[in-house]
Design a protein around this motif. Structure first.
Motif, short mmCIF file in Angstrom:
data_model
loop_
_atom_site.label_atom_id
_atom_site.label_comp_id
_atom_site.label_asym_id
_atom_site.label_seq_id
_atom_site.Cartn_x
_atom_site.Cartn_y
_atom_site.Cartn_z
N PHE A 1 0.84 -1.19 0.00
CA PHE A 1 0.00 0.00 0.00
C PHE A 1 0.87 1.25 0.00
N ALA A 2 0.35 2.31 -0.59
CA ALA A 2 0.97 3.64 -0.53
C ALA A 2 -0.09 4.59 0.01
N ILE A 3 0.28 5.35 1.04
CA ILE A 3 -0.60 6.41 1.53
C ILE A 3 0.06 7.72 1.13
N VAL A 4 -0.64 8.45 0.26
CA VAL A 4 -0.12 9.69 -0.30
C VAL A 4 -0.77 10.87 0.41
N CYS A 5 0.06 11.80 0.85
CA CYS A 5 -0.42 12.98 1.55
C CYS A 5 -0.27 14.18 0.60
N PHE A 6 -1.41 14.65 0.07
CA PHE A 6 -1.41 15.78 -0.85
C PHE A 6 -1.50 17.08 -0.07
N LYS A 7 -0.68 18.04 -0.44
CA LYS A 7 -0.68 19.34 0.23
C LYS A 7 -2.00 20.06 0.01
N GLN A 8 -2.40 20.83 1.04
CA GLN A 8 -3.59 21.67 0.93
C GLN A 8 -3.13 23.11 0.73
N LYS A 9 -3.85 23.85 -0.10
CA LYS A 9 -3.51 25.26 -0.33
C LYS A 9 -3.60 26.05 0.96
N TYR A 10 -2.64 26.91 1.16
CA TYR A 10 -2.62 27.84 2.29
C TYR A 10 -2.67 27.13 3.64
N SER A 11 -2.07 25.96 3.71
CA SER A 11 -2.09 25.21 4.96
C SER A 11 -0.84 24.34 5.07
N TYR A 12 -0.48 24.00 6.28
CA TYR A 12 0.62 23.05 6.49
C TYR A 12 0.10 21.63 6.57
N ARG A 13 -1.20 21.45 6.49
CA ARG A 13 -1.82 20.14 6.56
C ARG A 13 -1.86 19.50 5.17
N CYS A 14 -2.18 18.22 5.16
CA CYS A 14 -2.33 17.53 3.89
C CYS A 14 -3.49 16.55 3.97
#
Length: 122
Positions: free
Chosen positions: A64-77
């Motif tokens: 499995f791969a868990i991909v964390c995509f960046k969110q605009k204007y945030s440090y979260r994904c």
């Protein structure tokens, strides 16, 4: 041979679905079964990190791969899970420093339809 592989895959995925009913629950299950290997992308505009997991289910090894995509204007994904092939981790690891996005599209995105847990790009 291919028919047996398809039947085995359906049985394995079926056994996973007993433990995880949604994509989020599946992610939590996978994270709880294995320690992942994470590849962080500091310079990517879209991908924050990708973590690869290997787990055994009914004597079968699943990747499995868990991909964390960046969110605009945030440090979260936002996290999404993909069931990938056995060589995906290696291929991604040797290519992500050049371009995490290109490595994602080439080595992880083709598996989008296996679990149907990836983002919708329409």
């Amino acid at each position: 041979m291919i028919k047996q592989l398809i039947i085995s895959l359906i049985l394995v995925l079926g056994s996973l679905q007993l433990n995880a009913q949604t994509c989020e629950e599946l992610m939590e299950y996978v994270k709880g079964q294995s320690t992942g290997t994470t590849y962080t992308s500091y310079t990517s505009d879209a991908i924050s990190k990708v973590t690869f997991y290997t787990i055994a289910v009914d004597y079968k090894t699943l990747y499995f791969a868990i991909v964390c995509f960046k969110q605009k204007y945030s440090y979260r994904c936002s996290e999404y899970i993909y069931q990938v092939g056995s060589s995906t981790k290696f291929n991604y690891s040797i290519n992500y420093l050049n371009s995490a996005g290109k490595a994602f599209w080439k080595y992880i995105q083709p598996y989008n339809e296996v679990l149907e847990c990836g983002p919708n790009y329409e």
